[in-house]
Design a protein around this motif. Structure first.
Motif, PDB file in Angstrom:
ATOM      1  N   ALA A 287       0.888  -1.159   0.000  1.00 29.15           N
ATOM      2  CA  ALA A 287       0.000   0.000   0.000  1.00 29.15           C
ATOM      3  C   ALA A 287       0.926   1.209   0.000  1.00 29.15           C
ATOM      4  O   ALA A 287       1.708   1.393   0.919  1.00 29.15           O
ATOM      5  N   GLU A 288       0.902   1.991  -1.038  1.00 25.75           N
ATOM      6  CA  GLU A 288       1.930   3.009  -1.239  1.00 25.75           C
ATOM      7  C   GLU A 288       1.545   4.343  -0.600  1.00 25.75           C
ATOM      8  O   GLU A 288       0.453   4.842  -0.793  1.00 25.75           O
ATOM      9  N   GLU A 289       2.497   4.911   0.167  1.00 30.38           N
ATOM     10  CA  GLU A 289       2.254   6.195   0.806  1.00 30.38           C
ATOM     11  C   GLU A 289       2.206   7.292  -0.248  1.00 30.38           C
ATOM     12  O   GLU A 289       3.004   7.301  -1.181  1.00 30.38           O
TER      13      GLU A 289
ATOM     14  N   SER B  47      -9.519  17.823  -0.397  1.00 28.25           N
ATOM     15  CA  SER B  47      -8.125  17.564  -0.759  1.00 28.25           C
ATOM     16  C   SER B  47      -7.935  16.077  -1.027  1.00 28.25           C
ATOM     17  O   SER B  47      -8.021  15.248  -0.121  1.00 28.25           O
ATOM     18  N   VAL B  48      -7.659  15.743  -2.280  1.00 26.41           N
ATOM     19  CA  VAL B  48      -7.435  14.337  -2.640  1.00 26.41           C
ATOM     20  C   VAL B  48      -6.185  13.811  -1.940  1.00 26.41           C
ATOM     21  O   VAL B  48      -6.158  12.664  -1.469  1.00 26.41           O
ATOM     22  N   ASP B  49      -5.134  14.641  -1.856  1.00 26.55           N
ATOM     23  CA  ASP B  49      -3.921  14.218  -1.154  1.00 26.55           C
ATOM     24  C   ASP B  49      -4.241  13.808   0.280  1.00 26.55           C
ATOM     25  O   ASP B  49      -3.744  12.792   0.777  1.00 26.55           O
ATOM     26  N   ALA B  50      -5.048  14.608   0.961  1.00 24.19           N
ATOM     27  CA  ALA B  50      -5.406  14.296   2.346  1.00 24.19           C
ATOM     28  C   ALA B  50      -6.254  13.032   2.420  1.00 24.19           C
ATOM     29  O   ALA B  50      -6.070  12.196   3.315  1.00 24.19           O
ATOM     30  N   GLN B  51      -7.178  12.875   1.494  1.00 25.70           N
ATOM     31  CA  GLN B  51      -8.033  11.690   1.496  1.00 25.70           C
ATOM     32  C   GLN B  51      -7.201  10.422   1.318  1.00 25.70           C
ATOM     33  O   GLN B  51      -7.409   9.426   2.025  1.00 25.70           O
ATOM     34  N   VAL B  52      -6.252  10.468   0.388  1.00 27.37           N
ATOM     35  CA  VAL B  52      -5.388   9.308   0.167  1.00 27.37           C
ATOM     36  C   VAL B  52      -4.521   9.058   1.396  1.00 27.37           C
ATOM     37  O   VAL B  52      -4.339   7.916   1.832  1.00 27.37           O
ATOM     38  N   HIS B  53      -3.983  10.130   1.950  1.00 23.17           N
ATOM     39  CA  HIS B  53      -3.103   9.974   3.102  1.00 23.17           C
ATOM     40  C   HIS B  53      -3.865   9.392   4.288  1.00 23.17           C
ATOM     41  O   HIS B  53      -3.357   8.508   4.997  1.00 23.17           O
TER      42      HIS B  53
ATOM     43  N   PRO C 177      -4.344   7.565  -8.516  1.00 30.72           N
ATOM     44  CA  PRO C 177      -3.896   6.181  -8.663  1.00 30.72           C
ATOM     45  C   PRO C 177      -3.444   5.571  -7.345  1.00 30.72           C
ATOM     46  O   PRO C 177      -3.508   4.355  -7.164  1.00 30.72           O
ATOM     47  N   TYR C 178      -2.985   6.411  -6.398  1.00 26.47           N
ATOM     48  CA  TYR C 178      -2.619   5.901  -5.079  1.00 26.47           C
ATOM     49  C   TYR C 178      -3.849   5.321  -4.383  1.00 26.47           C
ATOM     50  O   TYR C 178      -3.802   4.227  -3.815  1.00 26.47           O
ATOM     51  N   ALA C 179      -4.947   6.073  -4.401  1.00 20.44           N
ATOM     52  CA  ALA C 179      -6.172   5.592  -3.782  1.00 20.44           C
ATOM     53  C   ALA C 179      -6.663   4.326  -4.468  1.00 20.44           C
ATOM     54  O   ALA C 179      -7.093   3.372  -3.810  1.00 20.44           O
ATOM     55  N   LEU C 180      -6.590   4.308  -5.783  1.00 21.45           N
ATOM     56  CA  LEU C 180      -7.061   3.153  -6.547  1.00 21.45           C
ATOM     57  C   LEU C 180      -6.244   1.912  -6.198  1.00 21.45           C
ATOM     58  O   LEU C 180      -6.791   0.826  -5.957  1.00 21.45           O
ATOM     59  N   ASN C 181      -4.927   2.059  -6.156  1.00 21.24           N
ATOM     60  CA  ASN C 181      -4.051   0.937  -5.824  1.00 21.24           C
ATOM     61  C   ASN C 181      -4.332   0.423  -4.413  1.00 21.24           C
ATOM     62  O   ASN C 181      -4.491  -0.779  -4.179  1.00 21.24           O
ATOM     63  N   ASN C 182      -4.415   1.337  -3.455  1.00 16.77           N
ATOM     64  CA  ASN C 182      -4.547   0.912  -2.071  1.00 16.77           C
ATOM     65  C   ASN C 182      -5.943   0.374  -1.766  1.00 16.77           C
ATOM     66  O   ASN C 182      -6.097  -0.519  -0.928  1.00 16.77           O
TER      67      ASN C 182
ATOM     68  N   ILE D  24      -5.136  -0.419 -13.837  1.00 21.07           N
ATOM     69  CA  ILE D  24      -5.372   0.997 -14.131  1.00 21.07           C
ATOM     70  C   ILE D  24      -4.330   1.866 -13.426  1.00 21.07           C
ATOM     71  O   ILE D  24      -3.763   2.784 -14.028  1.00 21.07           O
ATOM     72  N   ALA D  25      -4.050   1.550 -12.151  1.00 23.78           N
ATOM     73  CA  ALA D  25      -3.033   2.305 -11.421  1.00 23.78           C
ATOM     74  C   ALA D  25      -1.676   2.165 -12.090  1.00 23.78           C
ATOM     75  O   ALA D  25      -0.904   3.126 -12.184  1.00 23.78           O
ATOM     76  N   SER D  26      -1.386   0.968 -12.579  1.00 26.05           N
ATOM     77  CA  SER D  26      -0.122   0.732 -13.280  1.00 26.05           C
ATOM     78  C   SER D  26      -0.036   1.559 -14.552  1.00 26.05           C
ATOM     79  O   SER D  26       0.997   2.178 -14.841  1.00 26.05           O
ATOM     80  N   ARG D  27      -1.134   1.601 -15.324  1.00 26.92           N
ATOM     81  CA  ARG D  27      -1.136   2.384 -16.565  1.00 26.92           C
ATOM     82  C   ARG D  27      -0.989   3.874 -16.282  1.00 26.92           C
ATOM     83  O   ARG D  27      -0.540   4.635 -17.147  1.00 26.92           O
ATOM     84  N   LYS D  28      -1.361   4.307 -15.084  1.00 30.33           N
ATOM     85  CA  LYS D  28      -1.194   5.706 -14.708  1.00 30.33           C
ATOM     86  C   LYS D  28       0.201   5.988 -14.158  1.00 30.33           C
ATOM     87  O   LYS D  28       0.471   7.098 -13.692  1.00 30.33           O
TER      88      LYS D  28
END
Length: 204
Positions: free
Chosen positions: A9-11, A111-117, A147-152, A176-180
């Motif tokens: 799960a990537e930070e 904030s998408v960054d905050a949501q992913v974090h 793509p971080y959210a999608l992967n995790n 999809i995350a890989s293609r991004k």
């Protein structure tokens, strides 16, 4: 079994990669601005100016003061940056509870960054108790744009943790995350193929 979610799960990216001079070539260079005439965007740019020392002496404490002005005016980006600064003790005393408060404010402000974090924190237990329910909630707010959210989120699907287990959906999300361009997505596609999750196993 797949490897631990913590391992793939990537930070998400940090504020350090954003607050660079190249990103803000026209930051305000005002030592005594007329505050009554400024809005949240100007407060944010003043914060960046002091953070980087562009046209004024570098002053992280002063930067925090302007980030707070912007955040109070509703600026989601400043709220996210304050979360990072409080987490790292950069310009302020490190304070995990205050950092989390700003992450949540930023996430609720869009904030998408905050949501992913936040999703990553709750998924891996980084500074908070693990809560796969909260991880899912925050990732779902960001999967369409990050793509971080999608992967995790796909990690949760692959394990059936906090969401119904669905190998095919997880594999598609990893692809999809890989293609991004997300390296963790590439790794996870390979793992899914090797282990036969979401498709037939690779020949041994």
């Amino acid at each position: 079994l797949l490897i631990s979610p913590v391992s793939f799960a990537e930070e998400p990216p940090q504020v350090r990669t954003r607050l660079q001079p190249a990103h803000y070539p026209q930051t305000l260079k005002l030592e005594r601005p007329d505050v009554d005439t400024l809005g949240k965007a100007q407060f944010f740019h003043l914060a960046v100016t002091y953070y980087l020392g562009q046209g004024v002496p570098k002053d992280r404490g002063e930067a925090v003061r302007w980030f707070k002005r912007a955040a109070a005016a509703g600026d989601a980006l400043s709220r996210y940056d304050l979360a990072i600064l409080y987490r790292d003790g950069d310009g302020v005393e490190a304070d995990a509870a205050e950092s989390l408060r700003w992450f949540i404010k930023a996430g609720n402000s869009g904030s998408v960054d905050a949501q992913v974090h936040l999703g990553w924190m709750y998924q891996t237990g980084a500074g908070v108790p693990v809560s796969l329910t909260l991880a899912r909630m925050w990732y779902e707010k960001a999967v369409d744009t990050s793509p971080y959210a999608l992967n995790n989120y796909a990690v949760l699907q692959a394990y059936g943790e906090g969401v119904p287990q669905d190998g095919k959906a997880a594999l598609l999300s990893f692809q999809i995350a890989s293609r991004k361009g997300l390296s963790a997505g590439c790794l996870n596609v390979g793992l899914m193929y090797e282990l036969g999750i979401g498709r037939a196993a690779a020949p041994g």
